[in-house]
Enzyme design. Structure first.
Site, short mmCIF file in Angstrom:
data_model
loop_
_atom_site.label_atom_id
_atom_site.label_comp_id
_atom_site.label_asym_id
_atom_site.label_seq_id
_atom_site.Cartn_x
_atom_site.Cartn_y
_atom_site.Cartn_z
N ASP A 17 0.85 -1.19 0.00
CA ASP A 17 0.00 0.00 0.00
C ASP A 17 0.89 1.24 0.00
OD1 ASP A 17 -2.17 1.67 0.16
OD2 ASP A 17 -2.70 1.19 2.23
N ASP A 111 -2.83 2.43 -6.10
CA ASP A 111 -1.79 2.52 -5.07
C ASP A 111 -1.70 1.32 -4.14
OD1 ASP A 111 -4.26 3.13 -3.99
OD2 ASP A 111 -3.48 4.63 -2.60
N GLU A 112 -2.41 0.24 -4.43
CA GLU A 112 -2.27 -0.93 -3.57
C GLU A 112 -2.59 -2.20 -4.36
OE1 GLU A 112 -5.17 -1.65 -0.44
OE2 GLU A 112 -6.44 -0.06 -1.24
#
Length: 369
Positions: A17, A111-112
């Protein structure tokens, strides 16, 4: 086919993350923003925070918060307009790093992602060292930090990644999983939002240990189809595989007002804020959908929905706004107070740029109107 506990324990899953991704990109690219409270979004009255820097989070500013509320919490807050093309480009760099270590990558958003590193393709002896190497490569490639959770299933890896944020990592081993979940407050469970947590608290479930005391049948009776999921994760079990081909079916966000509303202007403002939240996800991932649904929960807790399927996918914030306003206005003037509104997009078309993703927006989020 479901895994046996032995098979599940052999898996090595990493949840990566990025730390305050949008805001960190803005601070990286503009040195004047470093060390200052930054919100990515629009500071207008009907705007919503898409992301907040860690400096802003100390004041209680977070994603999906109405901009006016964010500015009340942090008068020094600096709003920066989102640059989704830049975020997508950086995300491409991050996902290229993932691909150096495994082919089994399940993106959740820009983003993860979940990574299955059981096969040790990079030649590193442990998942812990693999996570460290991934984070170091991301920093080298992008100048940004990431946090990671390491465990034997997706549920625990996701929980672990939040334990050492920012710029850290945490592992939950097979012999630690059950005890970790037992000690965890129920509101910290991934997938348990404020409304569900309140229902569990009312039933005397405060921690994972309390949840574990309930039988499968009782949980299914109380929580429906989710009951079997709660029964499994209360024991640290999650047999979902990392799926590189998972497709998103819907994206939604909803908000519970501080007080029941009947004023049409305030109700419309709440719907538009949720539309902005959903559109931020669309811009973030490149997802486009044709069906718009507005959800209304009345003061007596009864629910209504209004939906519209458009001829073409929603391709702009203004188009989404128009559709949402038309739908909410179909129930106005409100015959009784409205305590919650939500906006959902479904019936997704082919996505331009951005990976397939699971829901990343708070489907059970609460905000102050």
């Amino acid at each position: 086919m479901a895994l046996t506990p032995v098979d599940e324990a052999r898996r090595k899953i990493i949840h990566v993350d990025m730390d305050a991704f949008y805001a960190s990109v803005e601070q990286r690219d503009n040195p004047d923003l470093r060390g200052k409270p930054v919100a990515v979004g629009h500071g207008a009255r009907r705007g919503v925070v898409a992301a907040a820097s860690y400096e802003a989070r100390r004041f209680g500013v977070h994603s999906a918060l109405p901009s006016v509320t964010a500015m009340r919490k942090c008068p020094e807050l600096i709003f920066v307009a989102p640059r989704f093309d830049v975020y997508r480009s950086v995300s491409g760099q991050v996902h290229a790093v993932f691909a150096e270590f495994t082919d089994l990558i399940e993106p959740l958003s820009l983003d993860e992602a979940y990574l299955d590193v059981t096969a040790k393709r990079a030649g590193l002896p442990t998942a812990w060292l693999t996570a460290k190497a991934i984070r170091a490569r991301i920093l080298e490639e992008t100048g940004l930090t990431a946090s990671a959770g390491v465990s034997y299933n997706k549920f625990l890896a996701k929980l672990a990644s939040s334990q050492r944020k920012p710029n850290g990592q945490f592992a939950i081993t097979p012999d630690e999983g059950a005890a970790f979940v037992e000690a965890l407050p129920i509101a910290k469970f991934h997938g348990v939002g404020p409304a569900t947590a309140a229902r569990m608290h009312a039933a005397g479930i405060q921690t994972g240990a309390d949840l574990k005391l309930w039988s499968l049948q009782d949980l299914q009776h109380r929580f429906g189809r989710a009951g079997s999921w709660y029964y499994a994760v209360a024991r640290g079990q999650d047999d979902r595989a990392v799926n590189p081909n998972r497709e998103r079916k819907s994206s939604g966000s909803e908000t519970t007002f501080a007080a029941d509303l009947t004023d049409p202007a305030l109700i419309e403002a709440g719907v538009l804020a949720m539309a902005d939240d959903v559109w931020a996800w669309c811009e973030k991932t490149g997802g486009r959908a044709r069906t718009v649904t507005v959800k209304i929960k009345w003061a007596d807790f009864k629910q209504s929905t209004r939906s519209q399927s458009l001829a073409a996918p929603v391709d702009s914030r203004s188009t989404l706004h128009q559709a949402c306003l038309a739908l909410i206005r179909s129930v106005l003037p409100a015959p009784k107070g409205i305590r919650l509104v939500g906006v959902t997009l479904s019936n997704f078309a082919g996505r331009e740029g951005g990976p397939a993703a699971e829901p990343s927006l708070p489907l059970d989020a609460e905000a102050v109107a």
